[in-house]
Design a protein around this motif. Structure first.
Motif, PDB file in Angstrom:
ATOM      1  N   TYR A 127       0.831  -1.201   0.000  1.00 23.59           N
ATOM      2  CA  TYR A 127       0.000   0.000   0.000  1.00 23.59           C
ATOM      3  C   TYR A 127       0.864   1.250   0.000  1.00 23.59           C
ATOM      4  N   GLN A 128       0.954   1.912  -1.143  1.00 17.64           N
ATOM      5  CA  GLN A 128       1.669   3.180  -1.305  1.00 17.64           C
ATOM      6  C   GLN A 128       3.026   3.178  -0.597  1.00 17.64           C
ATOM      7  N   ARG A 183      -8.251  -0.074  -0.187  1.00 15.21           N
ATOM      8  CA  ARG A 183      -8.928   0.990  -0.931  1.00 15.21           C
ATOM      9  C   ARG A 183      -9.209   2.128   0.029  1.00 15.21           C
ATOM     10  N   MET A 184      -8.816   3.330  -0.320  1.00 13.84           N
ATOM     11  CA  MET A 184      -9.055   4.534   0.480  1.00 13.84           C
ATOM     12  C   MET A 184      -8.619   4.367   1.933  1.00 13.84           C
ATOM     13  N   GLY A 185      -7.457   3.723   2.141  1.00  8.47           N
ATOM     14  CA  GLY A 185      -6.903   3.578   3.482  1.00  8.47           C
ATOM     15  C   GLY A 185      -7.520   2.492   4.320  1.00  8.47           C
ATOM     16  N   THR A 223     -13.391  -5.495   6.866  1.00  9.16           N
ATOM     17  CA  THR A 223     -12.642  -4.268   6.658  1.00  9.16           C
ATOM     18  C   THR A 223     -11.881  -3.980   7.941  1.00  9.16           C
ATOM     19  N   GLU A 249      -9.052  -1.049   9.663  1.00  3.76           N
ATOM     20  CA  GLU A 249      -8.389   0.250   9.541  1.00  3.76           C
ATOM     21  C   GLU A 249      -6.900   0.010   9.305  1.00  3.76           C
ATOM     22  N   ARG A 250      -6.374   0.576   8.227  1.00  3.97           N
ATOM     23  CA  ARG A 250      -4.997   0.283   7.833  1.00  3.97           C
ATOM     24  C   ARG A 250      -3.974   0.728   8.868  1.00  3.97           C
ATOM     25  N   PHE A 253     -15.340   4.318  -6.576  1.00  8.52           N
ATOM     26  CA  PHE A 253     -14.859   4.183  -5.210  1.00  8.52           C
ATOM     27  C   PHE A 253     -15.941   3.728  -4.246  1.00  8.52           C
ATOM     28  N   ASP A 254     -17.079   3.261  -4.765  1.00  9.18           N
ATOM     29  CA  ASP A 254     -18.197   2.906  -3.893  1.00  9.18           C
ATOM     30  C   ASP A 254     -18.351   1.410  -3.647  1.00  9.18           C
ATOM     31  N   LEU A 257     -18.416  -0.309  -0.218  1.00 13.10           N
ATOM     32  CA  LEU A 257     -17.096  -0.273   0.409  1.00 13.10           C
ATOM     33  C   LEU A 257     -17.147   0.111   1.886  1.00 13.10           C
ATOM     34  N   ILE A 258     -18.018   1.004   2.267  1.00 13.61           N
ATOM     35  CA  ILE A 258     -18.021   1.529   3.623  1.00 13.61           C
ATOM     36  C   ILE A 258     -18.525   0.509   4.644  1.00 13.61           C
TER      37      ILE A 258
END
Length: 190
Positions: free
Chosen positions: A69-70, A111-113, A125, A127-128, A156-157, A172-173
Motif C-alpha cells: 500500500y503506497q 482501498r481509500m486507506g 474491513t 483500519e490500515r 470508489f463505492d 465499500l463503507i
C-alpha cells in the motif's frame, strides 16, 4: 519468443510450496511462502530482509497473499489471518487478526486507506493504520471457501466478491449488499 529469467533463486529457505510475489517499487519485490515474507532486490534476487510470521502461515500449501500500500505498509493475508507489516523492516505493525473461522487463503486489498480481507466465506474491513476491525459480512449463500476480491478502478463505492458460484457487489463503507449474480452451471464447494 520465450523470455529468459534475469535471475532465479531456486528455493526460499528450502520451501517448495506455492510462492506469491508483488512489486514494492521499481527496484524491490516481496515474495512469500509457508509463513515467511521476503523483501528481494528485483534485479538480482538478493535477499534484503525476511520475517517469519510464526505458525500462522506455516502449513503446507497455505498461500499468502500480499498487497503493498503506497509503500507505507505491506498487508499479508495467510492461513485465516491478516497482518500489517512495515515495508522495509517487515516488523509487525498490527496483527495477526483471526478472520472469524478457518485457516484458508486470505485475499487482501486496500482501498481509500481501508484493508479488505476475505477468507472462508467472509469479508472484513480493517483500519490500515491501527488494525482495528471496522465491518464484516458473512456472504450468505456463497459457501465457506476462498473469496476473491475485485475493486473497480473508477468507482470508489463498491467491491466485488466472488465465491461458491456467486458474485456479490458490496458497498465499500459498510459491506452492505448492492447486487448478487449467480454464475449459471457452476456448483461451488459449500
Amino acid at each position: 519468443m520465450v523470455e529468459a529469467a534475469i535471475w532465479q533463486d531456486g528455493l526460499l529457505d528450502g520451501n517448495t510450496a506455492n510462492v506469491n510475489v508483488t512489486k514494492r517499487n521499481d527496484t524491490e519485490i516481496y515474495a512469500t511462502t509457508l509463513g515467511r515474507v521476503y523483501l528481494l532486490e528485483a534485479a538480482t534476487g538478493k535477499r534484503l530482509n525476511s520475517v517469519y510470521l510464526g505458525d500462522h502461515g506455516a502449513e503446507p500449501n497455505r498461500e499468502a497473499r500480499l498487497h503493498s500500500y503506497q509503500d507505507s505498509m505491506l498487508i499479508v493475508g495467510c492461513n485465516g489471518k491478516v497482518f500489517g507489516l512495515h515495508p522495509t523492516t517487515l516488523h509487525k505493525i498490527w496483527g495477526p487478526h483471526d478472520l472469524k473461522k478457518g485457516d484458508g487463503v486470505v485475499n487482501v486489498g486496500v482501498r481509500m486507506g481501508v484493508v479488505y480481507a476475505a477468507c472462508n466465506g467472509y469479508i472484513f474491513t480493517i483500519e490500515r493504520e491501527t488494525g482495528k476491525r471496522l465491518a464484516s459480512n458473512g456472504l450468505s449463500f456463497m459457501g465457506d471457501g476462498e473469496v476473491r476480491l475485485a475493486f473497480f478502478p473508477n468507482d470508489f463505492d463498491y467491491v466485488a466478491v466472488g465465491a461458491g458460484g456467486y458474485v456479490k457487489t458490496l458497498h465499500l463503507i459498510n459491506l452492505g449488499l448492492s447486487q448478487i449474480t449467480e454464475i449459471r452451471g457452476y456448483h461451488g464447494i459449500h
